[in-house]
Every structure is written in structure tokens, then in C-alpha cells.
Design a protein around this motif. Sequence first.
Motif, mmCIF file in Angstrom:
data_model
loop_
_atom_site.group_PDB
_atom_site.id
_atom_site.type_symbol
_atom_site.label_atom_id
_atom_site.label_comp_id
_atom_site.label_asym_id
_atom_site.label_seq_id
_atom_site.Cartn_x
_atom_site.Cartn_y
_atom_site.Cartn_z
ATOM 1 N N GLY A 180 -36.898 29.496 94.566
ATOM 2 C CA GLY A 180 -38.138 29.751 93.665
ATOM 3 C C GLY A 180 -38.156 31.071 93.154
ATOM 4 O O GLY A 180 -38.750 31.194 92.089
ATOM 5 N N ASP A 184 -38.620 32.529 89.499
ATOM 6 C CA ASP A 184 -39.785 33.238 89.054
ATOM 7 C C ASP A 184 -39.197 34.678 88.467
ATOM 8 O O ASP A 184 -39.716 35.237 87.562
ATOM 9 N N PRO A 190 -46.284 31.704 87.853
ATOM 10 C CA PRO A 190 -44.896 31.288 88.403
ATOM 11 C C PRO A 190 -43.851 30.780 87.359
ATOM 12 O O PRO A 190 -44.593 29.891 86.611
ATOM 13 N N GLY A 232 -42.354 23.633 96.506
ATOM 14 C CA GLY A 232 -42.757 23.685 95.273
ATOM 15 C C GLY A 232 -41.493 23.389 94.195
ATOM 16 O O GLY A 232 -41.683 22.844 93.087
ATOM 17 N N VAL A 233 -40.389 24.031 94.353
ATOM 18 C CA VAL A 233 -39.309 23.761 93.452
ATOM 19 C C VAL A 233 -38.835 22.370 93.443
ATOM 20 O O VAL A 233 -38.132 21.713 92.378
ATOM 21 N N SER A 274 -38.822 26.625 98.053
ATOM 22 C CA SER A 274 -40.049 27.093 97.718
ATOM 23 C C SER A 274 -39.764 28.416 97.122
ATOM 24 O O SER A 274 -38.890 28.921 97.014
ATOM 25 N N GLY A 275 -41.239 29.072 97.152
ATOM 26 C CA GLY A 275 -41.185 30.607 96.356
ATOM 27 C C GLY A 275 -40.581 31.656 97.453
ATOM 28 O O GLY A 275 -40.241 32.765 97.235
ATOM 29 N N GLY A 276 -40.732 31.102 98.495
ATOM 30 C CA GLY A 276 -40.182 32.087 99.834
ATOM 31 C C GLY A 276 -39.328 31.653 100.776
ATOM 32 O O GLY A 276 -38.563 32.284 101.420
ATOM 33 N N ASP A 306 -38.213 25.089 83.989
ATOM 34 C CA ASP A 306 -37.983 23.635 83.984
ATOM 35 C C ASP A 306 -38.378 22.707 82.614
ATOM 36 O O ASP A 306 -37.568 22.056 82.038
ATOM 37 N N THR A 314 -45.665 21.041 96.789
ATOM 38 C CA THR A 314 -46.272 22.288 97.099
ATOM 39 C C THR A 314 -47.071 22.698 98.117
ATOM 40 O O THR A 314 -47.426 21.686 99.010
ATOM 41 N N ASP A 315 -47.716 23.973 98.249
ATOM 42 C CA ASP A 315 -48.314 24.148 99.260
ATOM 43 C C ASP A 315 -49.731 23.419 99.434
ATOM 44 O O ASP A 315 -50.431 23.469 98.504
ATOM 45 N N ALA A 341 -40.479 20.022 92.522
ATOM 46 C CA ALA A 341 -40.919 19.291 91.368
ATOM 47 C C ALA A 341 -40.100 19.606 90.329
ATOM 48 O O ALA A 341 -40.326 18.883 89.233
ATOM 49 N N ASN A 342 -39.085 20.148 90.275
ATOM 50 C CA ASN A 342 -38.364 20.479 89.091
ATOM 51 C C ASN A 342 -37.624 19.265 88.683
ATOM 52 O O ASN A 342 -36.883 18.582 89.565
ATOM 53 N N GLY A 367 -41.115 29.027 87.468
ATOM 54 C CA GLY A 367 -40.594 27.684 87.796
ATOM 55 C C GLY A 367 -40.785 26.638 86.717
ATOM 56 O O GLY A 367 -40.029 26.024 86.240
ATOM 57 N N PRO A 368 -42.086 26.466 86.633
ATOM 58 C CA PRO A 368 -42.636 25.311 85.888
ATOM 59 C C PRO A 368 -42.100 25.291 84.357
ATOM 60 O O PRO A 368 -41.602 24.335 83.527
HETATM 61 O O1 KG4 Z 1 -43.907 25.665 97.693
HETATM 62 P P1 KG4 Z 1 -44.731 26.548 96.842
HETATM 63 O O2 KG4 Z 1 -45.732 25.871 96.167
HETATM 64 O O3 KG4 Z 1 -45.046 27.779 97.270
HETATM 65 C C1 KG4 Z 1 -44.267 28.579 98.345
HETATM 66 O O4 KG4 Z 1 -43.777 29.390 97.867
HETATM 67 O O5 KG4 Z 1 -44.492 28.378 99.553
HETATM 68 O O6 KG4 Z 1 -43.482 26.930 95.894
HETATM 69 C C2 KG4 Z 1 -43.727 27.955 94.689
HETATM 70 C C3 KG4 Z 1 -42.438 28.105 93.702
HETATM 71 C C4 KG4 Z 1 -42.508 29.103 92.835
HETATM 72 O O7 KG4 Z 1 -41.387 29.910 93.135
HETATM 73 C C5 KG4 Z 1 -42.464 28.208 91.647
HETATM 74 O O8 KG4 Z 1 -42.047 28.859 90.603
HETATM 75 C C6 KG4 Z 1 -41.469 27.084 91.853
HETATM 76 O O9 KG4 Z 1 -42.132 26.831 93.177
HETATM 77 N N1 KG4 Z 1 -41.870 25.788 91.274
HETATM 78 C C7 KG4 Z 1 -40.882 25.323 90.266
HETATM 79 C C8 KG4 Z 1 -41.496 24.353 89.567
HETATM 80 N N2 KG4 Z 1 -42.489 24.176 89.991
HETATM 81 C C9 KG4 Z 1 -42.931 25.277 90.855
HETATM 82 N N3 KG4 Z 1 -39.338 25.662 90.025
HETATM 83 C C10 KG4 Z 1 -38.620 25.006 89.401
HETATM 84 N N4 KG4 Z 1 -39.361 23.829 88.610
HETATM 85 C C11 KG4 Z 1 -40.488 23.487 88.810
HETATM 86 N N5 KG4 Z 1 -41.104 22.472 87.905
#
Ligand code: KG4
Length: 340
Positions: free
Chosen positions: A169, A173, A184, A277-278, A142-144, A190, A308-309, A280-281, A186-187
Motif C-alpha cells: 500500500g 501511496d 491515499p 486495503g490493497v 495494506s498500507g502498513g 488503480d 479495508t480497516d 480492492a485493487n 492506491g485507488p
Molecule cells: O487496510 P487499509 O484500509 O489500512 C491499513 O493500512 O491498515 O489499507 C490502506 C491502503 C492504502 O495504502 C491505500 O492506498 C490502499 O490500501 N488501497 C489501494 C486500493 N484501495 C486502497 N491500493 C491499490 N488499489 C486500490 N484500489
Amino acid sequence: MKSKDSIILAIESSCDDTGAAVLKNRKILSNIVAGQAVHEAYGGVVPELASRAHQKNIIPVVDQAIKQAGIQLSDIDAIAFTSGPGLMGSLLVGTSFAKSFAYSLGVPLIDVHHMHAHVLAHFIEQDDMLSPPFPFLCLTVSGGHTQIVLVEEGYKLSIIGETIDDAAGEAFDKTAKLLNLPYPGGPLIDKYAQMGNPDAFSFNKPSIPDYNFSFSGLKTSILYFLQNKMKEDPEFVSKHLYDICASVQKTILDILFKKLEKASKDLKIKHIAIAGGVSANRGLRQRLKDNELKKKWTTYIPPFGYTTDNAAMIAIAGAIKLESGQLADLHTTASARLNF
Ligand code: KG4
Ligand code: ZN
């Protein structure tokens, strides 16, 4: 318990998404998430703005979750909430709300660890979902956080590897920020990576022991790479955006899969789940599938809304805790750095 069915209302507010969900036994009746666009202008989550937005969102989000589930307040058997880890101000909004609501309804309260919930989301019962058998490994990205979690019989969770600095993540980012892409990132990385050549450029990969990860060196490597290239050609990024995104994504995935494959091989565990969240990549999902085709793994990928959260994962984690009688009381507090 008032009936044979168990109905749990769950609240998630650990970062920048306000979530509420209703779970009946192990099935989700509603799962509402309000995102916070307010952070986009800052290139990252601003904690004070996040807690204020949670305060604004929490009542409408909970109200919508209850209405969409088609239940009455008197049907709720317990309230689950995220007690940590996360942003303290954000956690406090959900925690205070959950405690007050449980007190006013006279129902039990269940505190949930956000990172346990990401993993336990795999036990939601739904037609398009297959729960992994024990033992399995879950890559939570995830992002954290970036963790490989070993899940044994009895929902016993332990971290066998994690990042020693940035999360996966964050690597996406921070790269996006260097490329002037919105947060963010990531998407978008991707999306652009789909159109680029993953072998166009190469970046340093860390060599650290065990099943741990490191991503901070990659960020520095990308920064120096871009600075050098931009000196030669100020248009470098716009000319090669797709190839840069594809190459960075490949490097992040190489780092993740090296450790995940090692853990799977060493522990002889072929059931692999993903969360965060990642997950989803598209590149990551493709690699998981490729490994499945090579008969190495069976992969478990929940629907996007549970990766995702979200509060659905808090609800199922709450149900699992409730089954074993692990309840919280009104003295329970939020903790920004909750131990796993
Ligand atoms: O789990 P999350 O929704 O929130 C927390 O961090 O807890 O994860 C968010 C992270 C962000 O860094 C975002 O850039 C990444 O997930 N993210 C992705 C994709 N969709 C979201 N990273 C890579 N590819 C994606 N498709
Ligand atoms: Zn999360």
C-alpha cells in the motif's frame, strides 16, 4: 452467557478509521466506519490528528453500530477491541473505551490482533461470502503490512513471508505522491491503470529470498525514472499518467504474485484468500481470477467493507477467541508493535 446467541460489540481504532460493529454468532448486524479526511492535506496519516479524531468519533460510531444492529446494551455478551499493532495514540482511544464499556456492562473483554483480524474476516457468515477451508494462504496487503499468512486447522496463523521494508500500500501511496496525486493514492492509481498500458515502462524488481517482499527499491527506481523523464520533458507525467500508473501497478503485482505463486506451489496449497486495503485493487483481483481460470487456485475475496480497516473483522476474530476462552482483563494494554 445470557442466551444461546452470542452478541459481540467490536471496536477498531488502529490507524485512521474509527470502526464499531455488532456480530451475532457469526453474522454481522452492523459495521460502521468513520474515515478521517483531516489527513488528506498532509499526504499521509498524522498520528496526533488521528487520535483526536478517534476521540471525537468513537461514541457516535459505537452508538450508531448498536442502533443499526437493533440491540440493547443488555444484549451485549462481550466487547472485542484492537489491541495492536498500530498507532499508539489511536489504539489507546479504542482500548480505553472498550475497557471502560466492558467494565460498566460487566461483560468479558477480548483483545484482538489487527493483522489476525484481517485474515479471520473470511469467517464472517454471509450469503455472498465463502469461507476458505483449512489450510489456506492469505495475502494481506495494506498500507502498513504485506504478509503471506498460512492458516491451518484450528485457526492457527503463521506468517511465512512479509515485507522487509515498505508495504504494498505504501508503494502505491508513495508513487501517487511522486505523481502529485492525493492521499491515499492506491485507488487513483488503480483507476488510471485501467486506461494505461502496463508494459509502457519497466521498473526494477527486487530479488530477495524466501517468500519475503521488498518495495523500497521500486520507489527509488520510480523517482529516478521520473526525474530523468521530466528533465527531457517537463510535461512527461501529465502526458503519460495512465501508462505510468499501469506500469507501476503491474510491477507491484508482479512482486506480490511471484512470491504468492511460489508459496502456493511449494506448500501445495490451492486455496488463496486476500485481505487488506490493497486487495480492492482491480488488477490484483483480475490476476487472482486469471489464476483461478488456469485451474491453479480457488480464490476467496470478501466484500470490500471487510477488507479495508473495519470493526466487523475485529468482531469475528473476537468471537473465535471467545470460543476458545481467550479473554483479556482490565490490565490489558495497547501495543503499537504487537507480535503476530
Ligand atoms: O487496510 P487499509 O484500509 O489500512 C491499513 O493500512 O491498515 O489499507 C490502506 C491502503 C492504502 O495504502 C491505500 O492506498 C490502499 O490500501 N488501497 C489501494 C486500493 N484501495 C486502497 N491500493 C491499490 N488499489 C486500490 N484500489
Ligand atoms: Zn489494517
